[in-house]
Scaffold this active site. Structure first.
Site, short mmCIF file in Angstrom:
data_model
loop_
_atom_site.label_atom_id
_atom_site.label_comp_id
_atom_site.label_asym_id
_atom_site.label_seq_id
_atom_site.Cartn_x
_atom_site.Cartn_y
_atom_site.Cartn_z
N ASP A 185 0.86 -1.17 0.00
CA ASP A 185 0.00 0.00 0.00
C ASP A 185 0.91 1.24 0.00
O ASP A 185 1.81 1.35 0.82
CB ASP A 185 -0.89 0.00 1.24
CG ASP A 185 -1.84 1.18 1.28
OD1 ASP A 185 -2.98 1.03 0.83
OD2 ASP A 185 -1.42 2.27 1.74
N ASN A 193 -2.91 12.92 -3.49
CA ASN A 193 -4.06 13.40 -4.26
C ASN A 193 -4.56 14.74 -3.75
O ASN A 193 -4.86 15.65 -4.55
CB ASN A 193 -5.20 12.37 -4.18
CG ASN A 193 -5.01 11.22 -5.16
OD1 ASN A 193 -4.36 11.37 -6.19
ND2 ASN A 193 -5.58 10.07 -4.84
N ASP A 202 -2.29 9.70 -10.10
CA ASP A 202 -2.30 8.62 -11.10
C ASP A 202 -0.90 8.30 -11.59
O ASP A 202 -0.53 7.14 -11.79
CB ASP A 202 -3.18 9.01 -12.29
CG ASP A 202 -4.67 8.99 -11.94
OD1 ASP A 202 -5.02 8.47 -10.87
OD2 ASP A 202 -5.47 9.50 -12.75
N GLU A 228 -4.74 2.40 -4.00
CA GLU A 228 -3.29 2.48 -4.04
C GLU A 228 -2.64 1.18 -3.59
O GLU A 228 -1.45 1.15 -3.25
CB GLU A 228 -2.79 3.64 -3.17
CG GLU A 228 -3.05 3.52 -1.69
CD GLU A 228 -4.41 4.08 -1.27
OE1 GLU A 228 -4.53 4.45 -0.09
OE2 GLU A 228 -5.32 4.16 -2.11
#
Length: 335
Positions: A185, A193, A202, A228
């Site tokens: 993760d 973000n 992204d 993620e």
């Protein structure tokens, strides 16, 4: 299949009867358009010829010295699946004609009952039909691949991963070989973000997927598990090997800052490792075990590798502190 209006259509005729070859050649000369005829008298000779030269279409007699019936269609298709085939025979048998089409021939001509006009139309339509079939097959394969891949990162999606996992699980159980699962993760990804926007987020995921992919061994699989999170299937890898692999990837990721216009972002990830054992009786159990180990890695400070066992969750391998702390992102100016 290169025949166009500006270049001759290249035909390979497989026929051992000289009279039929002469009749076919005369009929072809009466057709409008440009044709280049090559002749082989046996299927074996034709297959050797096709290994060296290109042609747009194969026309084959059903009765040859080294083959009889529709066997020739199968042999040509196996080695040259892109070539259109038209079968020729003196037998007026609709069942045989349908069988030829079922095996992959594009059409069926009756000797002595074909005009030059019909011959030209048959050749043209056979080539076009084969082109359409090949393109359709290509599109189908493309769609199948797209259905298995994560559109953003280009790795397997979750559904495809589960299918791969079931296959590797069955093989490991049958051969009694080790199998491990690693779930990772990206640490504090939400802050990426929130701070820099989803476009940068992204790109970070794409970068992580690419870095992991460069570390994959032959036979291993990587998938985007969700958000993620990524899941890696390590074949023939016990817990020690999997933990070492995970820590190597962790270090590579921590040592590879991500460049953005504002500077660089130091990205880290937490890893959970589990292996197939008596306590992990199914694929779901193994994934769940790796997920529990991941939670332990995050609970203990992130940017580290944690192993799972039935009795305890423990940290394994070198570990460092997450380079993305809870309060702010580590931003380094571009030099």
């Amino acid at each position: 299949m290169r025949g166009t209006s500006s270049s001759p259509t290249k035909l390979l005729l497989i026929e051992n009867d000289e009279t039929d070859v002469l009749l076919f050649s005369r009929m072809l000369s009466e057709c409008s358009g440009s044709f280049q005829l090559n002749v082989c008298d046996t299927l074996d000779a034709a297959l050797r010829w096709l290994e060296e030269f290109e042609c747009d279409i194969v026309l084959s007699d059903m009765s040859l010295p080294d083959t009889f019936g529709l066997e020739g269609i199968t042999k040509i298709q196996e080695r040259f699946p892109h070539l259109p085939i038209v079968m020729m025979t003196g037998l007026d048998d609709d069942e045989v004609a349908l069988d030829a089409l079922d095996l992959g021939a594009q059409d069926y001509l009756l000797k002595g009952d074909t005009t030059p006009r019909e011959l030209k139309r048959t050749i043209r339509y056979a080539i076009q039909r084969k082109l359409i079939q090949c393109e359709n097959a290509r599109l189908v394969e493309k769609l199948k691949l797209a259905a298995r891949m994560d559109a953003l990162t280009g790795v397997l999606n979750r559904h495809a991963m589960l299918s791969e996992f079931e296959k590797h699980w069955a093989q490991a159980c049958e051969n009694q070989t080790p199998l491990s699962c690693v779930i990772l993760d990206v640490d504090f990804f939400k802050r990426v973000n929130d701070e820099f926007g989803h476009v940068i987020g992204d790109k970070v995921l794409q970068r992580v997927a690419k870095l992991i992919s460069t570390q994959m061994r032959c036979g291993d699989s990587i998938a985007r598990y969700g958000g993620e999170e990524f899941c890696v299937i390590l074949v023939d890898a016990d817990e020690d090997v999997a933990a070492q692999w995970a820590d190597r990837v962790r270090q590579r990721l921590a040592e590879s800052p991500f460049q953005i216009p504002e500077g660089t972002i130091q990205i880290t990830a937490s890893f959970g490792v589990a292996h197939r054992c008596g306590e992990t009786k199914t694929v779901e159990h193994l994934i769940d075990a790796a997920d529990h180990a991941l939670l332990e890695a995050k609970h203990d400070g992130r940017n580290r590798v944690a192993r799972y066992s039935a009795n305890a969750k423990r940290i394994a391998g070198d570990s460092g502190n997450s380079l993305l702390d809870l309060n702010a992102l580590s931003i380094c100016p571009v030099i």
